[in-house]
Scaffold this active site. Structure first.
Site, PDB file in Angstrom:
ATOM      1  N   CYS A   6      42.007  33.091  53.665  1.00 39.26           N
ATOM      2  CA  CYS A   6      42.097  31.839  54.434  1.00 39.26           C
ATOM      3  C   CYS A   6      40.833  31.647  55.274  1.00 39.26           C
ATOM      4  O   CYS A   6      40.347  30.522  55.423  1.00 39.26           O
ATOM      5  CB  CYS A   6      43.347  31.830  55.308  1.00 39.26           C
ATOM      6  N   ASN A  84      46.783  40.722  40.222  1.00 41.54           N
ATOM      7  CA  ASN A  84      47.483  41.889  40.732  1.00 41.54           C
ATOM      8  C   ASN A  84      48.639  41.378  41.592  1.00 41.54           C
ATOM      9  O   ASN A  84      48.471  40.425  42.361  1.00 41.54           O
ATOM     10  CB  ASN A  84      46.540  42.757  41.569  1.00 41.54           C
ATOM     11  N   GLY A  90      48.521  46.825  42.682  1.00 40.45           N
ATOM     12  CA  GLY A  90      47.106  46.885  43.037  1.00 40.45           C
ATOM     13  C   GLY A  90      46.622  45.729  43.884  1.00 40.45           C
ATOM     14  O   GLY A  90      45.417  45.567  44.092  1.00 40.45           O
ATOM     15  N   HIS A  97      45.410  35.178  44.146  1.00 41.10           N
ATOM     16  CA  HIS A  97      44.071  34.993  43.573  1.00 41.10           C
ATOM     17  C   HIS A  97      44.040  35.531  42.157  1.00 41.10           C
ATOM     18  O   HIS A  97      44.753  36.470  41.813  1.00 41.10           O
ATOM     19  CB  HIS A  97      43.007  35.702  44.424  1.00 41.10           C
ATOM     20  N   HIS A  99      41.558  37.105  39.268  1.00 37.20           N
ATOM     21  CA  HIS A  99      40.279  37.757  39.004  1.00 37.20           C
ATOM     22  C   HIS A  99      39.768  37.300  37.638  1.00 37.20           C
ATOM     23  O   HIS A  99      40.495  37.384  36.644  1.00 37.20           O
ATOM     24  CB  HIS A  99      40.443  39.286  38.925  1.00 37.20           C
TER      25      HIS A  99
END
Ligand code: 5GP
Ligand code: ZN
Length: 102
Positions: A6, A84, A90, A97, A99
């Site tokens: 944030c 994750n 993990g 989010h 990856h």
């Protein structure tokens, strides 16, 4: 919201931004696990995939679509997309989010 992503979204913490619009931001991972390691992050603070609600469907679709667009712009022919989920999965940052790794 006292959340590192944030703070990045509010530009309070610097990051190397790859793409930004009203709903999403994408920036380089600070500790890349591959030559290309970009995080695609909805601006809305949703903790994880496990916290998704039906009204988040469009945000999730946008997140994945944006990953595909960034990969296309970078000319990546193949890549990995990873969510994750939870500590046991993990996840260290509790702000959803994706990856993008190559
Ligand atoms: P997770 O393990 O939660 O799926 O992934 C969090 C990712 O965020 C990690 O790959 C970590 O390197 C990255 N990260 C953590 N803090 C920062 C930061 O302040 N800036 C950037 N650019 N990446 C971060
Ligand atoms: Zn957050």
């Amino acid at each position: 919201m006292d959340c590192i992503f944030c703070k990045i979204i509010r530009h309070e913490i610097p990051s190397t931004i790859v793409m930004e619009n009203d709903t999403l931001i994408a920036f380089n991972d600070i500790k890349p696990a591959a030559p290309v390691h970009i995080l695609i992050v909805p601006k809305q603070h949703i903790e994880s995939i496990a916290h998704l609600e039906p009204n988040h469907r469009a945000i999730l679709a946008d997140t994945i679509f944006t990953a595909k667009e960034i990969a296309r712009e970078k000319g990546l022919k193949g890549y990995k997309l990873v969510f994750n989920v939870g500590r046991e999965g993990g996840q260290l940052v509790d702000h959803l989010h994706l990856h993008l790794l190559h």
